[in-house]
Design a protein around this motif. Structure first.
Motif, PDB file in Angstrom:
ATOM      1  N   VAL A 237      59.851 120.931-104.758  1.00 21.78           N
ATOM      2  CA  VAL A 237      60.650 119.847-105.339  1.00 21.78           C
ATOM      3  C   VAL A 237      61.408 120.406-106.536  1.00 21.78           C
ATOM      4  N   LEU A 238      62.729 120.248-106.520  1.00 18.41           N
ATOM      5  CA  LEU A 238      63.597 120.759-107.580  1.00 18.41           C
ATOM      6  C   LEU A 238      64.189 119.571-108.333  1.00 18.41           C
ATOM      7  N   ASP A 239      64.020 119.543-109.645  1.00 21.15           N
ATOM      8  CA  ASP A 239      64.484 118.418-110.456  1.00 21.15           C
ATOM      9  C   ASP A 239      65.495 118.905-111.488  1.00 21.15           C
ATOM     10  N   PHE A 240      66.786 118.649-111.228  1.00 19.52           N
ATOM     11  CA  PHE A 240      67.833 119.083-112.152  1.00 19.52           C
ATOM     12  C   PHE A 240      67.739 118.374-113.496  1.00 19.52           C
ATOM     13  N   GLN A 241      67.106 117.230-113.511  1.00 24.06           N
ATOM     14  CA  GLN A 241      66.974 116.476-114.755  1.00 24.06           C
ATOM     15  C   GLN A 241      66.195 117.272-115.797  1.00 24.06           C
ATOM     16  N   THR A 242      65.291 118.138-115.343  1.00 14.62           N
ATOM     17  CA  THR A 242      64.459 118.914-116.265  1.00 14.62           C
ATOM     18  C   THR A 242      64.958 120.351-116.431  1.00 14.62           C
ATOM     19  N   ILE A 243      65.982 120.744-115.671  1.00 13.26           N
ATOM     20  CA  ILE A 243      66.457 122.130-115.707  1.00 13.26           C
ATOM     21  C   ILE A 243      67.590 122.313-116.707  1.00 13.26           C
ATOM     22  N   LEU A 244      68.575 121.413-116.677  1.00 15.32           N
ATOM     23  CA  LEU A 244      69.783 121.578-117.478  1.00 15.32           C
ATOM     24  C   LEU A 244      69.711 120.787-118.780  1.00 15.32           C
ATOM     25  N   ARG A 245      70.272 121.391-119.834  1.00  9.72           N
ATOM     26  CA  ARG A 245      70.424 120.680-121.105  1.00  9.72           C
ATOM     27  C   ARG A 245      71.605 119.720-121.017  1.00  9.72           C
ATOM     28  N   ARG A 246      71.660 118.809-121.944  1.00  8.36           N
ATOM     29  CA  ARG A 246      72.751 117.841-121.969  1.00  8.36           C
ATOM     30  C   ARG A 246      74.114 118.537-122.089  1.00  8.36           C
ATOM     31  N   ASP A 247      74.177 119.625-122.864  1.00  6.46           N
ATOM     32  CA  ASP A 247      75.452 120.323-123.054  1.00  6.46           C
ATOM     33  C   ASP A 247      75.844 121.175-121.845  1.00  6.46           C
ATOM     34  N   GLN A 248      74.984 121.251-120.815  1.00  4.49           N
ATOM     35  CA  GLN A 248      75.323 121.959-119.586  1.00  4.49           C
ATOM     36  C   GLN A 248      75.785 120.997-118.490  1.00  4.49           C
ATOM     37  N   ILE A 249      75.907 119.735-118.850  1.00  4.96           N
ATOM     38  CA  ILE A 249      76.344 118.707-117.904  1.00  4.96           C
ATOM     39  C   ILE A 249      77.652 118.114-118.418  1.00  4.96           C
ATOM     40  N   SER A 250      78.653 118.026-117.563  1.00  6.11           N
ATOM     41  CA  SER A 250      79.961 117.516-117.949  1.00  6.11           C
ATOM     42  C   SER A 250      79.875 116.055-118.367  1.00  6.11           C
ATOM     43  N   GLU A 251      80.737 115.674-119.301  1.00  5.56           N
ATOM     44  CA  GLU A 251      80.782 114.277-119.749  1.00  5.56           C
ATOM     45  C   GLU A 251      81.206 113.343-118.623  1.00  5.56           C
ATOM     46  N   SER A 252      81.890 113.887-117.619  1.00  5.65           N
ATOM     47  CA  SER A 252      82.357 113.056-116.495  1.00  5.65           C
ATOM     48  C   SER A 252      81.288 112.855-115.427  1.00  5.65           C
ATOM     49  N   THR A 253      80.133 113.515-115.595  1.00 11.51           N
ATOM     50  CA  THR A 253      79.058 113.393-114.609  1.00 11.51           C
ATOM     51  C   THR A 253      78.444 112.001-114.649  1.00 11.51           C
TER      52      THR A 253
END
Length: 333
Positions: A237-253
């Motif tokens: 099980v892969l959970d992107f919510q726990t992998i990426l920091r907020r600054d690694q996610i675009s504001e448009s996401t």
């Protein structure tokens, strides 16, 4: 390479159809097992009805793939002979009797579907099934001016280090700003080429997430490409919510379910110049794992899948995850 017609072992029939090996076709065979296990892909492809086209049937990749996947999902008691599909690929420059890179063949097949399928709206739906949209950032290291552009991947290329890795760390590093070694980019603010860092931010994830572990590296000692057999641990099980920091996610996401379940692992055994591909496929009916080695298919355990983490010449090369269909909780806003 395995050419046995056995599709059942002491564990019983696993529910996968074996595929004969023709002229180093183990790479294509492994991909076909993953396509067959991707329910959304097969459903979309089955919706297509061939209309008038200038492409002859024996060169029409989506048509030949549709026919073959239907055969693979019907009677699983015998081995499929799929020369028509392999010769179709050969006519489209994916040659028989040649050692191929499985990620390159995966992308080539998806591109051929886009080019040759007559229903362009349906072709876009198939593309969207795998499309990872990212925001590409270039940052000048003199004035720190940042330029942004949107691009996409159909498989996420994950560089790995020549030591122990985890898929989560590889994904995290992919979305970090990295120095562009030996290459200066034009800075709009400075008006000249400057040292630059490049990075990506996540915009959107697909329903089927394909991860390509980049196990090829250049050897300074030999002057040739070498295969990185180092360990890369990956979860069921892969959970992107726990992998990426907020600054690694675009504001448009937008908010979306970011948990994924592993359902296919394509494994390479051998060196960078020559080897053999097999596939581990998770059954959608009973959640058991099966190992498809050309025409030989058998039931295995998760421990067997874990043995492909690496550390030897037999290691995972591509991972395919399916997005969970759980609904995201409603925002209080």
């Amino acid at each position: 390479m395995s050419t046995s017609s056995v599709t059942q072992d002491e564990y019983g029939a696993p529910g996968l159809m074996g595929l004969s090996n023709y002229g180093l076709s183990c790479c294509v065979n492994s991909l076909l097992q993953s396509f067959s296990a991707t329910q959304e892909f097969t459903e979309l492809l089955n919706r297509w009805q061939m209309s008038d086209t200038d492409i002859p049937e024996d060169c029409n990749t989506p048509l030949q793939l549709q026919r073959l996947l239907r055969k693979m999902q019907s009677d699983k008691s015998h081995t499929a002979h799929h020369e028509d599909f392999l010769r179709c690929l050969d006519r489209n420059h994916i040659q028989l009797y040649v050692q191929h890179d499985v990620d390159e063949v995966f992308l080539s097949i998806l591109n051929l579907i886009q080019q040759q399928i007559s229903d362009k709206e349906l072709a876009q739906e198939i593309k969207q099934l795998y499309k990872i949209t990212v925001e590409q950032n270039l940052q000048c290291q003199t004035c720190f001016y940042l330029t942004k552009d949107t691009s996409y991947f159909l498989s996420l290329p994950l560089p790995i280090s020549d030591c122990s890795n985890t898929v989560e760390n590889c994904i995290h590093c992919f979305f970090e700003l990295q120095d562009i070694t030996g290459n200066f980019c034009l800075c709009e603010r400075c008006g000249e080429r400057k040292p630059t860092k490049q990075g990506f931010k996540l915009v959107s994830l697909p329903n089927v997430l394909c991860l390509h572990l980049k196990r090829s590296g250049y050897s300074l000692r030999s002057g040739y490409t070498k295969k990185l057999n180092c360990e890369v641990k990956f979860p069921e099980v892969l959970d992107f919510q726990t992998i990426l920091r907020r600054d690694q996610i675009s504001e448009s996401t937008q908010e979306e379910e970011r948990k994924y379940d592993l359902f296919a692992v394509i494994v390479h055994c051998g060196t960078a110049l020559f080897g053999h591909y097999t596939a581990y496929i998770k059954s959608s009916s009973d959640q058991s794992w099966n190992h498809a080695d050309d025409s030989y298919v058998r039931k295995v355990s998760w421990k067997d899948v874990e043995s492909t983490f690496g550390g030897s010449r037999r290691c995972a090369y591509m991972l395919m995850y399916q997005r969970r269909q759980d609904k995201m909780p409603q925002s209080s806003n």
